[in-house]
Design a protein around this motif. Sequence first.
Motif, mmCIF file in Angstrom:
data_model
loop_
_atom_site.group_PDB
_atom_site.id
_atom_site.type_symbol
_atom_site.label_atom_id
_atom_site.label_comp_id
_atom_site.label_asym_id
_atom_site.label_seq_id
_atom_site.Cartn_x
_atom_site.Cartn_y
_atom_site.Cartn_z
ATOM 1 N N ASP A 313 0.832 -1.203 0.000
ATOM 2 C CA ASP A 313 0.000 0.000 0.000
ATOM 3 C C ASP A 313 0.869 1.256 0.000
ATOM 4 O OD1 ASP A 313 0.980 0.094 2.572
ATOM 5 O OD2 ASP A 313 -0.970 -0.076 3.558
ATOM 6 N N SER A 314 0.199 2.403 -0.009
ATOM 7 C CA SER A 314 0.897 3.678 -0.155
ATOM 8 C C SER A 314 1.876 3.925 0.988
ATOM 9 C CB SER A 314 -0.134 4.818 -0.220
ATOM 10 O OG SER A 314 0.482 6.038 -0.528
ATOM 11 N N ARG A 315 1.495 3.565 2.196
ATOM 12 C CA ARG A 315 2.385 3.753 3.341
ATOM 13 C C ARG A 315 3.646 2.910 3.182
ATOM 14 N NH1 ARG A 315 1.182 1.395 9.361
ATOM 15 N NH2 ARG A 315 3.146 2.016 10.344
ATOM 16 N N GLY A 316 3.473 1.658 2.735
ATOM 17 C CA GLY A 316 4.619 0.784 2.538
ATOM 18 C C GLY A 316 5.584 1.331 1.501
ATOM 19 N N TYR A 317 5.043 1.819 0.382
ATOM 20 C CA TYR A 317 5.904 2.396 -0.650
ATOM 21 C C TYR A 317 6.642 3.623 -0.126
ATOM 22 C CZ TYR A 317 3.811 -0.434 -4.395
ATOM 23 O OH TYR A 317 3.414 -1.467 -5.210
ATOM 24 N N ALA A 318 5.925 4.507 0.546
ATOM 25 C CA ALA A 318 6.540 5.752 1.014
ATOM 26 C C ALA A 318 7.680 5.474 1.989
ATOM 27 C CB ALA A 318 5.479 6.638 1.669
ATOM 28 N N GLU A 319 7.468 4.552 2.912
ATOM 29 C CA GLU A 319 8.512 4.245 3.881
ATOM 30 C C GLU A 319 9.692 3.543 3.213
ATOM 31 O OE1 GLU A 319 6.761 2.240 7.232
ATOM 32 O OE2 GLU A 319 5.388 3.890 7.648
ATOM 33 N N ALA A 320 9.405 2.694 2.226
ATOM 34 C CA ALA A 320 10.485 2.013 1.506
ATOM 35 C C ALA A 320 11.353 3.016 0.755
ATOM 36 C CB ALA A 320 9.900 0.995 0.534
ATOM 37 N N ILE A 321 10.739 3.991 0.128
ATOM 38 C CA ILE A 321 11.496 5.000 -0.620
ATOM 39 C C ILE A 321 12.405 5.784 0.312
ATOM 40 C CG2 ILE A 321 11.267 7.148 -1.943
ATOM 41 C CD1 ILE A 321 8.712 5.825 -3.186
ATOM 42 N N ARG A 322 11.910 6.098 1.514
ATOM 43 C CA ARG A 322 12.763 6.818 2.475
ATOM 44 C C ARG A 322 13.973 5.963 2.888
ATOM 45 N NH1 ARG A 322 9.022 9.586 1.077
ATOM 46 N NH2 ARG A 322 10.515 9.693 -0.631
#
Length: 369
Positions: A313-322
């Motif tokens: 989900d969006s939270r998972g992607y955002a944290e992975a990118i960081r």
Amino acid sequence: MAPNTVRAAVQTGPGAIEFRDLPRPRTGADDGLLRVEANGLCGSDLETFHGRVPMRGGYPVVPGHEPLGIIEEIGDAAAERWGVQAGDRVALEVLVPCRACRLCLSGQYMSCRNRKATHGYTPLDREPGLWGGLAEYVYLHPNAVLHKVSSALPPEIAVMYNPLGAGVRWTAHLGRVGLGDTVLILGAGQRGIMAAAAAKTAGAATVIVTGLAADAHKLALAREFGADHTIVVDEENAEDTVARVLEITDGELADVVLEMTPMAAKPLDDALRAARHGGRIVVAGLKGGTKIPLDSDLVVNKALTLVGAYGVDSRGYAEAIRILESGRFPFAKLHTHTFELADTVKALDTLAGEIPGERAVHVAVRPAG
């Protein structure tokens, strides 16, 4: 003047890919066009390519559900809504939800029944056809979900947003890994390795990763990405996974188990037996429709929680990118192969381990060369 056609890999059936020049989509105020820098490949690409998992929308289709690229065209309304502009690098999520149904409005957009498209799986007959990352360009639907990514990262590393996103979501969000936990990861593929990194980032004290003898290079990488122990499960003197976890944990077993092996039955039973009383098991490995026996008495008597891991989900992607942007882990070592668009089939065969002498972990296709 922009060309009128876009080069794309088109899957026409199981095991069949051809290359076509497709019409370049026309964009307006509310949508855009992404120039693909790289598209990552994963195990699910292999299953759909060979037909072991059916292509959901049918054929022909432009595959590729992990596109990363530069926004080439974008309308004013789209730029304002997404908070991006032409020239920005972004990562695309797989699903294009309707953004209007009850599930979308309650934050459950991954369960949207009215999705507009699915990148890499929506067929060519759904206009404008360029839905997959194995092409020079991908159409940016008004409802697409995208994330900005630093232009300082090499494309082959930036495109790891998807496997690392899976590691983050399946480990930290669904597995609820916390400080001091013991985490057992069954499977040493790119997502298993990324899950080890995510577990350590979330505060796990002990991370254990299993793999095959042929995965020795992957298990070595897992140790660089946070695994404290690795277990080889298939050689002549293979270690028993559950017995080894008992030994490592002094009889406590694992707080969280991630079952990430494709097409294998035994690891699910190992997961049930290696989890502690009250433990949590995240099931992410697809079995191609095969019915897997489940010892439900273990689930009851050990008060286990089983969670199915569907996508990122969006939270998972955002944290992975960081995490990617932090440079905390040696991501460059994880990437092993880069291919041009014309070599898409070779890229898939390399990931599958079918090219003699090649030991692939993370593979990407660069459509622009």
